[in-house]
Design a protein around this motif. Structure first.
Motif, PDB file in Angstrom:
ATOM      1  N   TYR A   1       0.854  -1.191   0.000  1.00 59.06           N
ATOM      2  CA  TYR A   1       0.000   0.000   0.000  1.00 59.06           C
ATOM      3  C   TYR A   1       0.888   1.239   0.000  1.00 59.06           C
ATOM      4  CZ  TYR A   1      -3.404  -3.471   1.535  1.00 59.06           C
ATOM      5  OH  TYR A   1      -4.207  -4.590   1.621  1.00 59.06           O
ATOM      6  N   ALA A   2       0.438   2.261  -0.709  1.00 58.89           N
ATOM      7  CA  ALA A   2       1.232   3.489  -0.798  1.00 58.89           C
ATOM      8  C   ALA A   2       0.313   4.697  -0.818  1.00 58.89           C
ATOM      9  CB  ALA A   2       2.109   3.470  -2.041  1.00 58.89           C
ATOM     10  N   ASP A   3       0.616   5.636   0.043  1.00 59.17           N
ATOM     11  CA  ASP A   3      -0.069   6.936   0.017  1.00 59.17           C
ATOM     12  C   ASP A   3       1.025   7.977  -0.229  1.00 59.17           C
ATOM     13  OD1 ASP A   3      -2.327   8.780   0.464  1.00 59.17           O
ATOM     14  OD2 ASP A   3      -1.133   9.384   2.210  1.00 59.17           O
TER      15      ASP A   3
ATOM     16  N   GLU B   1      -2.773  13.813  -4.300  1.00 58.97           N
ATOM     17  CA  GLU B   1      -3.791  13.145  -5.095  1.00 58.97           C
ATOM     18  C   GLU B   1      -5.184  13.733  -4.851  1.00 58.97           C
ATOM     19  OE1 GLU B   1      -3.596   8.933  -4.627  1.00 58.97           O
ATOM     20  OE2 GLU B   1      -1.421   8.895  -4.628  1.00 58.97           O
ATOM     21  N   GLN B   2      -5.259  15.032  -4.615  1.00 58.21           N
ATOM     22  CA  GLN B   2      -6.566  15.627  -4.352  1.00 58.21           C
ATOM     23  C   GLN B   2      -7.452  15.543  -5.593  1.00 58.21           C
ATOM     24  OE1 GLN B   2      -6.528  19.927  -3.849  1.00 58.21           O
ATOM     25  NE2 GLN B   2      -4.401  19.963  -4.510  1.00 58.21           N
ATOM     26  N   SER B   3      -8.706  15.316  -5.375  1.00 57.05           N
ATOM     27  CA  SER B   3      -9.667  15.109  -6.455  1.00 57.05           C
ATOM     28  C   SER B   3     -10.523  16.343  -6.640  1.00 57.05           C
ATOM     29  CB  SER B   3     -10.547  13.891  -6.148  1.00 57.05           C
ATOM     30  OG  SER B   3     -11.582  13.780  -7.077  1.00 57.05           O
ATOM     31  N   ILE B   4     -10.436  16.980  -7.837  1.00 52.40           N
ATOM     32  CA  ILE B   4     -11.257  18.159  -8.126  1.00 52.40           C
ATOM     33  C   ILE B   4     -12.710  17.742  -8.266  1.00 52.40           C
ATOM     34  CG2 ILE B   4     -11.653  19.988  -9.808  1.00 52.40           C
ATOM     35  CD1 ILE B   4      -8.676  19.929 -10.423  1.00 52.40           C
ATOM     36  N   GLU B   5     -12.921  16.555  -8.886  1.00 49.92           N
ATOM     37  CA  GLU B   5     -14.301  16.116  -9.084  1.00 49.92           C
ATOM     38  C   GLU B   5     -15.029  15.926  -7.761  1.00 49.92           C
ATOM     39  OE1 GLU B   5     -11.679  14.791 -10.389  1.00 49.92           O
ATOM     40  OE2 GLU B   5     -11.822  15.022 -12.553  1.00 49.92           O
ATOM     41  N   GLN B   6     -14.305  15.375  -6.771  1.00 49.83           N
ATOM     42  CA  GLN B   6     -14.945  15.128  -5.478  1.00 49.83           C
ATOM     43  C   GLN B   6     -14.786  16.314  -4.527  1.00 49.83           C
ATOM     44  OE1 GLN B   6     -13.437  11.485  -3.898  1.00 49.83           O
ATOM     45  NE2 GLN B   6     -13.890  10.295  -5.743  1.00 49.83           N
ATOM     46  N   SER B   7     -14.181  17.397  -5.006  1.00 53.99           N
ATOM     47  CA  SER B   7     -13.965  18.596  -4.191  1.00 53.99           C
ATOM     48  C   SER B   7     -13.264  18.248  -2.885  1.00 53.99           C
ATOM     49  CB  SER B   7     -15.311  19.285  -3.890  1.00 53.99           C
ATOM     50  OG  SER B   7     -15.946  19.661  -5.088  1.00 53.99           O
ATOM     51  N   LEU B   8     -12.237  17.374  -2.967  1.00 52.66           N
ATOM     52  CA  LEU B   8     -11.496  16.984  -1.778  1.00 52.66           C
ATOM     53  C   LEU B   8     -10.193  17.752  -1.696  1.00 52.66           C
ATOM     54  CD1 LEU B   8     -11.907  13.095  -1.920  1.00 52.66           C
ATOM     55  CD2 LEU B   8     -13.170  14.692  -0.485  1.00 52.66           C
ATOM     56  N   SER B   9      -9.831  18.181  -0.483  1.00 52.05           N
ATOM     57  CA  SER B   9      -8.554  18.848  -0.270  1.00 52.05           C
ATOM     58  C   SER B   9      -7.437  17.809  -0.273  1.00 52.05           C
ATOM     59  CB  SER B   9      -8.571  19.577   1.070  1.00 52.05           C
ATOM     60  OG  SER B   9      -8.647  18.631   2.131  1.00 52.05           O
ATOM     61  N   THR B  10      -6.211  18.320  -0.206  1.00 53.74           N
ATOM     62  CA  THR B  10      -5.077  17.407  -0.136  1.00 53.74           C
ATOM     63  C   THR B  10      -5.181  16.502   1.079  1.00 53.74           C
ATOM     64  OG1 THR B  10      -3.674  19.031  -1.232  1.00 53.74           O
ATOM     65  CG2 THR B  10      -2.564  17.279  -0.016  1.00 53.74           C
ATOM     66  N   PHE B  11      -5.488  17.089   2.227  1.00 55.76           N
ATOM     67  CA  PHE B  11      -5.602  16.313   3.451  1.00 55.76           C
ATOM     68  C   PHE B  11      -6.718  15.272   3.331  1.00 55.76           C
ATOM     69  CE2 PHE B  11      -7.607  15.695   7.627  1.00 55.76           C
ATOM     70  CZ  PHE B  11      -6.540  15.125   8.307  1.00 55.76           C
ATOM     71  N   SER B  12      -7.853  15.686   2.793  1.00 55.78           N
ATOM     72  CA  SER B  12      -8.989  14.763   2.671  1.00 55.78           C
ATOM     73  C   SER B  12      -8.646  13.608   1.730  1.00 55.78           C
ATOM     74  CB  SER B  12     -10.221  15.499   2.154  1.00 55.78           C
ATOM     75  OG  SER B  12     -10.591  16.532   3.044  1.00 55.78           O
ATOM     76  N   SER B  13      -7.950  13.926   0.635  1.00 58.92           N
ATOM     77  CA  SER B  13      -7.581  12.883  -0.312  1.00 58.92           C
ATOM     78  C   SER B  13      -6.658  11.865   0.339  1.00 58.92           C
ATOM     79  CB  SER B  13      -6.888  13.515  -1.519  1.00 58.92           C
ATOM     80  OG  SER B  13      -6.457  12.523  -2.422  1.00 58.92           O
ATOM     81  N   HIS B  14      -5.671  12.353   1.093  1.00 61.53           N
ATOM     82  CA  HIS B  14      -4.780  11.443   1.800  1.00 61.53           C
ATOM     83  C   HIS B  14      -5.544  10.590   2.796  1.00 61.53           C
ATOM     84  CE1 HIS B  14      -0.884  12.458   0.213  1.00 61.53           C
ATOM     85  NE2 HIS B  14      -1.102  13.751   0.382  1.00 61.53           N
ATOM     86  N   MET B  15      -6.475  11.194   3.516  1.00 57.02           N
ATOM     87  CA  MET B  15      -7.217  10.456   4.535  1.00 57.02           C
ATOM     88  C   MET B  15      -8.100   9.378   3.912  1.00 57.02           C
ATOM     89  SD  MET B  15      -6.096  11.300   7.363  1.00 57.02           S
ATOM     90  CE  MET B  15      -7.186  10.145   8.175  1.00 57.02           C
ATOM     91  N   VAL B  16      -8.653   9.648   2.718  1.00 57.36           N
ATOM     92  CA  VAL B  16      -9.444   8.617   2.030  1.00 57.36           C
ATOM     93  C   VAL B  16      -8.560   7.395   1.756  1.00 57.36           C
ATOM     94  CG1 VAL B  16     -10.590   8.039  -0.143  1.00 57.36           C
ATOM     95  CG2 VAL B  16     -11.107  10.196   1.006  1.00 57.36           C
TER      96      VAL B  16
ATOM     97  N   ILE C   1      -5.743   6.574   3.337  1.00 56.35           N
ATOM     98  CA  ILE C   1      -5.307   5.984   4.598  1.00 56.35           C
ATOM     99  C   ILE C   1      -6.418   5.143   5.216  1.00 56.35           C
ATOM    100  CG2 ILE C   1      -4.625   6.537   6.966  1.00 56.35           C
ATOM    101  CD1 ILE C   1      -3.094   8.952   5.764  1.00 56.35           C
ATOM    102  N   VAL C   2      -7.666   5.643   5.161  1.00 58.98           N
ATOM    103  CA  VAL C   2      -8.800   4.863   5.682  1.00 58.98           C
ATOM    104  C   VAL C   2      -8.910   3.536   4.930  1.00 58.98           C
ATOM    105  CG1 VAL C   2     -11.320   4.794   5.825  1.00 58.98           C
ATOM    106  CG2 VAL C   2     -10.089   6.855   6.526  1.00 58.98           C
ATOM    107  N   ASP C   3      -8.731   3.592   3.612  1.00 57.53           N
ATOM    108  CA  ASP C   3      -8.791   2.362   2.806  1.00 57.53           C
ATOM    109  C   ASP C   3      -7.669   1.412   3.193  1.00 57.53           C
ATOM    110  OD1 ASP C   3      -9.803   0.811   0.459  1.00 57.53           O
ATOM    111  OD2 ASP C   3      -7.795   1.228  -0.304  1.00 57.53           O
ATOM    112  N   ILE C   4      -6.463   1.968   3.427  1.00 60.20           N
ATOM    113  CA  ILE C   4      -5.323   1.131   3.811  1.00 60.20           C
ATOM    114  C   ILE C   4      -5.565   0.480   5.161  1.00 60.20           C
ATOM    115  CG2 ILE C   4      -2.878   1.196   4.487  1.00 60.20           C
ATOM    116  CD1 ILE C   4      -2.491   3.374   2.331  1.00 60.20           C
ATOM    117  N   LEU C   5      -6.044   1.251   6.131  1.00 63.22           N
ATOM    118  CA  LEU C   5      -6.292   0.712   7.468  1.00 63.22           C
ATOM    119  C   LEU C   5      -7.359  -0.373   7.454  1.00 63.22           C
ATOM    120  CD1 LEU C   5      -6.139   3.943   9.675  1.00 63.22           C
ATOM    121  CD2 LEU C   5      -4.405   2.180   9.396  1.00 63.22           C
ATOM    122  N   GLY C   6      -8.249  -0.319   6.472  1.00 62.64           N
ATOM    123  CA  GLY C   6      -9.279  -1.348   6.364  1.00 62.64           C
ATOM    124  C   GLY C   6      -8.764  -2.647   5.768  1.00 62.64           C
ATOM    125  N   ARG C   7      -7.573  -2.645   5.179  1.00 61.57           N
ATOM    126  CA  ARG C   7      -7.058  -3.833   4.499  1.00 61.57           C
ATOM    127  C   ARG C   7      -5.755  -4.380   5.090  1.00 61.57           C
ATOM    128  NH1 ARG C   7      -8.891  -3.894  -1.103  1.00 61.57           N
ATOM    129  NH2 ARG C   7     -10.209  -2.102  -1.580  1.00 61.57           N
TER     130      ARG C   7
END
Length: 785
Positions: free
Chosen positions: A376-378, A382-397, A399-405
């Motif tokens: 896994y790599a973060d 990787e902020q997403s303009i389509e999802q209106s996510l900030s840099t921090f939010s993109s990283h947290m998405v 990280i949450v996925d990584i912690l789940g696996r």
């Protein structure tokens, strides 16, 4: 593994570079679908096959992979009754030929040189379809044309076709060379329209030639007419062409049917050649990036020595050692931006992906990597303009996925963990996330510039601090990874180098807590200590290499010395024997002269006096032994002690034990040299007694009490061999040319042992069984040199 990780760690770019080294579309297709394996046994096999291919390339420098085509569609069409084109049939013949070449190449390499079991097993699957290959190549050439020799019928038709074409051209040539043709023809040429020979006639003279109009020019002023006089000839040509085409169709149908009969063998050939092209593409790529085969494990250990990022030029990249999974499972890399932290993360992740895909890694020999179930790599913004996510939010998405696996058999790479939000909250989150992943047993490498994480490695077992080196003098990073040393802020040093007023810098320092200043000083001290330790370590390694080279050179010189000494002694012995032989001949001559004088002149010289004179001459001549001694036989187990006299087998020289260095090694004095020698290389000779003196040399003559035969019957095997050894020495001293050893027939064990000893004795010229009157096979007759 996630496709997103392949993109983040740039494994997709490695695949693109790998494509350049494939020789066929078959190999490229396998490369496009290349993904890392999570099966340990499969990864080991993938690495072994790549290493075998690299060995072949290193020894031979090339591999016969030309002429490989993807014929899978051709095979399917022939099986359902389709007729293949000449080009398609030639491609089938080409890949059959390529497979035969490859099979022979690998088998010859395997027989002559290193074993390559995986490649040998792969080519063993190939069934050479030589008959089909020859049948196709006899009918079709490289350009896809059906040859005249494809059949007798086709050869005859082609001959008729050429003869009729010649007659038509000859008829038309006579027409266009006539005097009237210049004004009636647009051009004095013969051309073809609708597969029929025609001439270009001006519009106003169309009726002159009659025949058939096949075409006209764009202006309408020129008509392409088939004159009436050659219509019949053209009809005959057309008829022959139809028959030719039918014969070609028959030939192609027959070859297509023969190909369909071997569809399973052809499918195996395609699969094997695709796999070999893929394997050798991996080896070529490894050679290009100067890669090495890593040792694989499934315990999560990583030991990369002088690892490089494969996508950075070798001239620019800085090699680094990356160690993880043995004494610690988590590394936290701190330090300023643009220092090389992210490159280190990607190097580790990409090397792991490459190794699990069967690729060699850009690191030194002896490197080791683990087979992970997931990586896994973060990394990166990787902020997403389509999802209106900030840099921090993109990283947290992510990280949450990584912690789940994530689990214990995962490798996790975090870049700037906790960045993009309030520093205090970000640092707290980073510590909490690292604790969670570390608790699950995963292997983790994280980068951060939060100073709070500098103490993280000191407060957690199994966690190591690291940093990337920064040269304050040049105000630039060195990209060198420092394991065990946390990063420190260089803001004050950089500002000072850039010319900021000292008063301003000191004022800034006063706003920094005393603890922070002490930490920075401690880190600076650690960096300096580590740098100095690395310098001293490198110097020690250099000294060790020099010492090993000197030791090797001395051993080589000693061996050369002893060899030269033995040669010189050998030559001296031969020369001495020649001199003695000449002296004996001279003595014989003197005796003959004395006898002659006695007979002719009636001199008062008695016969017994002559014999006595000759005997004295012989006794005065010493027997010179060869310099090289026979090997000392071990008669019993002896515990070596300091002072024992031993034989160093590798040097064929005697020495004295000085002291035991380890359980398996002694220090031995050989002449003026003291050397370390393995105990297994030593053979015990004797333990010298105190105040014991030995004669330096023994010279014996024929009067010595040595019999011409040695009777060993009734002796035990070991005792008999000792007696043989002593008897041979005595016989040599007595200068006997020949002796007999009586061992009897019995079981044959004693006879075999005696003869084996005699065969290996330097002074024995020949041995044979006794004649019928000498004892037969119960006696061995020995002749000396």
């Amino acid at each position: 593994m996630q496709e997103r990780v392949f993109k983040v760690l740039e494994f997709t770019k490695v695949r693109e570079q790998l494509l350049e080294h494939a020789s066929s579309t078959l190999g490229k297709d396998k490369i496009k679908h290349l993904v890392p394996s999570i099966d340990f046994e499969e990864v080991v096999k993938l690495q072994d096959e790549t290493d075998e291919a690299a060995t072949v390339l290193r020894v031979k420098g090339h591999i016969p992979l030309a002429g490989i085509y993807d014929i899978r569609a051709h095979i399917k069409r022939s099986v359902i009754g389709g007729v293949l084109s000449p080009h398609e049939l030639f491609q089938i013949a080409s890949i059959i030929h390529a497979s035969r070449q490859m099979k022979r190449f690998i088998e010859e390499f395997s027989e002559d040189r290193t074993e390559i079991p995986i490649l040998a097993e792969e080519v063993a699957k190939i069934i050479p379809l030589t008959d089909l290959e020859h049948a196709i190549k006899q009918a079709i050439d490289e350009s896809g044309e059906v040859l005249d020799g494809a059949s007798e019928t086709l050869r005859t038709l082609r001959h008729q076709l050429r003869a009729n074409e010649a007659r038509v051209r000859e008829k038309l040539e006579s027409m266009i060379r006539s005097s009237s043709a210049q004004k009636m023809l647009s051009d004095a040429i013969i051309t073809i329209r609708n597969d029929r020979f025609v001439i270009p006639v001006k519009q106003e003279y169309r009726a002159h030639y009659g025949g058939i109009i096949h075409d006209q020019s764009s202006s309408g002023q020129t008509l392409f007419i088939e004159p009436q006089v050659i219509v019949q000839l053209n009809n005959q040509l057309q008829d022959i062409r139809v028959k030719e085409q039918l014969e070609i169709e028959r030939i192609l149908t027959e070859l297509s049917a023969r190909s369909a009969e071997h569809d399973s063998e052809l499918t195996v050939i395609v699969n094997v050649m695709a796999n070999l092209d893929f394997i050798f593409a991996k080896a070529r790529y490894g050679k290009k990036i100067k890669a090495a085969k890593p040792t694989m494990n499934h315990e999560g250990r990583i030991s990369l020595f002088k690892a490089r990022h494969p996508l950075i030029s070798i001239d620019e990249v800085v090699p680094n050692d990356i160690l993880l999974g043995k004494d610690y499972t988590t590394i936290v890399i701190t330090g300023p931006n643009t220092g090389g932290k992210t490159v280190t993360l990607k190097t580790l992740g990409l090397c792991s992906l490459m190794a699990q895909a069967g690729l060699q890694v850009p690191a030194q020999d002896g490197s080791e990597l683990a087979v992970f179930d997931a990586i896994y790599a973060d990394i990166g913004d990787e902020q997403s303009i389509e999802q209106s996510l900030s840099t921090f939010s993109s990283h947290m998405v992510n990280i949450v996925d990584i912690l789940g696996r994530v689990d214990f058999n995962s490798l996790v790479l975090f870049d700037e963990l906790g960045a993009g939000t309030d520093p205090q909250e970000g640092a707290a989150l980073a510590i909490s996330i690292l604790d969670e992943v570390h608790r699950r047993g995963a292997r983790v490498v994280a980068t951060t510039h939060y100073p709070e994480l500098k103490a993280y490695g000191y407060n957690r077992e199994g966690v190591l601090n690291a940093s990337v080196e920064f040269d304050v003098e040049t105000l630039s990073p060195t990209y060198k990874l420092l394991l065990g040393v946390p990063g420190r802020s260089n803001a004050f040093e950089i500002s000072k180098r850039l010319g900021l007023n000292d008063r301003v810098i000191e004022a800034a320092r006063s706003h920094v807590s005393e603890d922070t200043n002490q930490i920075d000083q401690m880190i600076a001290s650690l960096e300096e200590s580590k740098r100095q330790a690395e310098i001293e370590y490198q110097e020690a390694r250099d000294y060790l290499k020099q010492a090993e080279k000197l030791h090797h050179d001395l051993q080589k010189q000693m061996m050369e010395f002893y060899d030269k000494k033995d040669d010189m002694l050998e030559k001296a012995a031969e020369k001495a024997e020649t001199i003695l032989e000449d002296a004996k001949k001279e003595a014989e001559s003197v005796i003959r002269d004395l006898r002659k004088m006695r007979i002719e002149k009636h001199a008062e010289v008695k016969e017994h006096e002559l014999i006595d004179a000759k005997r004295r001459l012989q006794e005065a001549a010493p027997v010179i032994k060869r310099s090289k001694q026979t090997a000392v036989k071990k008669t019993k187990q002896h515990t070596l002690m300091p002072g024992d006299e031993v034989k160093v087998l590798s040097f064929n020289s005697n020495g004295t034990l000085l002291e035991r260095i380890s359980d398996s090694e002694w220090q031995v004095q050989m002449g003026i040299m003291k050397m370390k020698v393995k105990e297994k290389d030593l053979e015990y000779i004797t333990t010298p007694k105190q105040a014991e003196t030995k004669p330096l040399a023994i010279v014996r003559g024929r009067d010595a009490n040595v019999k011409l035969e040695l009777d060993l019957r009734g002796e035990r095997y070991e005792d008999a061999l000792l007696r043989v050894e002593k008897y041979i020495d005595d016989a040599l001293l007595a200068n006997y040319p020949r002796v007999s050893i009586i061992h009897g027939k019995g079981t044959g064990a004693l006879r075999q042992g005696v003869q084996e000893y005699l065969k290996n004795h330097r002074s024995v010229k020949k041995i044979r069984f006794g004649e019928a009157g000498e004892g037969g096979s119960g006696v061995t007759v020995v002749e000396f040199k």
